[in-house]
Each structure stands twice: as structure tokens, then as C-alpha cells.
Scaffold this active site. Structure first.
Site, PDB file in Angstrom:
ATOM      1  N   ASP A 183       0.613  -1.336   0.177  1.00 13.15           N
ATOM      2  CA  ASP A 183       0.070  -0.119   0.139  1.00 13.15           C
ATOM      3  C   ASP A 183       0.873   1.349  -0.085  1.00 13.15           C
ATOM      4  O   ASP A 183       2.040   1.252   0.625  1.00 13.15           O
ATOM      5  CB  ASP A 183      -0.816  -0.076   1.223  1.00 13.15           C
ATOM      6  CG  ASP A 183      -2.149  -1.163   1.063  1.00 13.15           C
ATOM      7  OD1 ASP A 183      -2.248  -1.441  -0.020  1.00 13.15           O
ATOM      8  OD2 ASP A 183      -2.374  -1.440   2.175  1.00 13.15           O
ATOM      9  N   ASP A 197      -7.003  -1.755  -4.486  1.00 15.77           N
ATOM     10  CA  ASP A 197      -8.050  -1.274  -3.563  1.00 15.77           C
ATOM     11  C   ASP A 197      -9.198  -0.438  -3.824  1.00 15.77           C
ATOM     12  O   ASP A 197     -10.429  -0.576  -3.965  1.00 15.77           O
ATOM     13  CB  ASP A 197      -7.636  -0.691  -2.235  1.00 15.77           C
ATOM     14  CG  ASP A 197      -6.766  -1.712  -1.450  1.00 15.77           C
ATOM     15  OD1 ASP A 197      -6.805  -2.993  -1.713  1.00 15.77           O
ATOM     16  OD2 ASP A 197      -5.969  -1.273  -0.614  1.00 15.77           O
TER      17      ASP A 197
END
Length: 224
Positions: A183, A197
Site C-alpha cells: 500500500d 483497493d
């Protein structure tokens, strides 16, 4: 003699009378032929109708193929963007200071996430891996009946995002099916996430909107 000729000539009259039934029989025969020809008319018309239906059926097949192509095109783009962005983050940003994009409001910061999207459920990595694989299988099955363009885009986003995070689960440390997802998008006062995501969330929102409008994946519209 005249009286005798008159009497002898009378047998010719039945012959003339017999000619009329022959004409009647001929007319009846011609009527039967015309009826037979008329009976063939509906068969010919039904044949033409079936031919038009057969001609219309192939016209619908490319429609489904185009929607499937849209699904896999969107999925490929989403997956490629996620994969490339993670490769750049790991190579250039990991173990370095965060990069400020909009002051403190938005930063790029490399973080390894063992949980689900936005860092939730870090203790259930294997479960999330199985869920991602199941989502991919379900989308692949839905693709056979996909005739709606908005649904193709939504499912393509879901498929690309699921494949992006599933790739991390399989190939990244600490092990197969237990890998941590990369991330790097870090808004202020919000969880850190990645492009996969984002694709999953956008696809999910689009599916909810389509469901509220009553649009099904096969292109039909239903009203509750």
C-alpha cells in the site's frame, strides 16, 4: 322425315350435357390445386420467419463478446496499473521518507499490509486470499451471461483489483498465500491503500448503483 331426324337427333343432347360435368370436374381439380398451393403458403411464410429468426440470432452473439472484451480490457488495465505502481513503490519508495503530494493531506508512503483493503483484518490473510480467488471465479462465471456495458466495467474493476492484491498474496513475503500487500496512497486521517483497493471500491459502488436501478448483468431491467 323431319320428324324422324328430330327423333334420331335427340341422343346427341346427353353428350352435350355430359361435357358440363367434365368442365365442373376440371374446375374442381384446379380448385384443389389452388387450395394445395394456398396450404403451402403458411409453411413458406413460417420458413421465412424461422429464417429471419436465425438471421437475428447470430446478430446478438457479437453483443455478448463485446461486453466480455470490455470486462477483460478494464481488468487488464486495472491490474497492470496496480502492478506497475507497486513495482515502482517497492523500488523507489520503500525504506525511504514519504513523498508529500498535497502537503500533509496526501502522501505516498510504502507500507506492507497483511490484512484486507485499507489495512483491516491483518490476522486473516489466508482467508482474504481465498475470498479474492473466489471473487475471480464468480466473475469468470458471470462473464458468460454478460450483456451490459456498465456491469462489464464494474466487474472488470473488481477483477483487476482482486488479481492485483492476489498477486501480492501469492508472490510477496512472508510466504505463499500469506504475502503482505503493498500500500502507498496515504490520505490524512485515513487508511493507506493502493490502486487495486481503489478499483475494488469503485467497482463495488458501481454494482450497488446498477442494482438500485434494476439493471442486471444480462442487460435486462427489472422493477421490484
Amino acid at each position: 322425315m323431319a320428324e324422324a331426324e328430330r327423333i334420331i337427333g335427340t341422343p346427341d343432347i346427353p353428350e352435350a350435357a355430359g361435357a358440363e360435368p367434365e368442365q365442373t370436374d376440371q374446375s374442381a381439380a384446379s380448385g384443389e390445386r389452388s387450395d394445395a398451393g394456398g396450404a403451402q403458403g403458411p409453411a413458406e411464410s413460417s420458413g421465412s420467419d424461422s429464417g429471419s429468426e436465425e438471421a437475428a440470432a447470430p446478430a446478438e452473439r457479437p453483443k455478448g463478446k463485446r461486453r466480455i472484451a470490455v470486462l477483460f480490457t478494464v481488468a487488464t488495465l486495472a491490474y497492470a496499473l496496480d502492478l506497475i505502481s507497486k513495482m515502482i513503490v517497492v523500488a523507489k519508495l520503500e525504506h525511504h521518507e514519504p513523498i508529500e503530494i498535497i502537503g500533509d493531506w496526501l502522501k505516498f508512503e510504502a507500507i506492507r499490509n497483511a490484512g484486507a483493503a485499507f489495512g483491516f483484518g491483518e490476522a486473516f490473510t489466508i482467508i482474504f486470499t481465498v475470498i479474492a480467488a473466489a471473487v475471480i471465479v464468480v466473475i469468470a462465471r458471470l462473464a458468460r451471461k454478460l450483456y451490459s456495458l456498465p456491469w462489464a466495467i464494474a466487474l472488470g474493476l473488481l477483477l483487476g483489483g482482486a488479481l492485483g492484491n492476489l498477486t501480492d498474496r501469492i508472490f510477496r513475503s512472508p510466504g505463499v498465500f500469506e504475502g503482505a500487500v503493498v500500500d502507498f496512497i496515504a490520505p490524512k486521517h485515513f487508511a493507506v491503500f493502493n490502486l487495486a483497493d481503489s478499483a475494488i471500491v469503485c467497482g463495488g459502488i458501481l454494482i450497488v448503483l446498477l442494482s438500485f436501478r434494476g439493471l442486471d448483468p444480462d442487460g435486462t431491467v427489472h422493477k421490484d
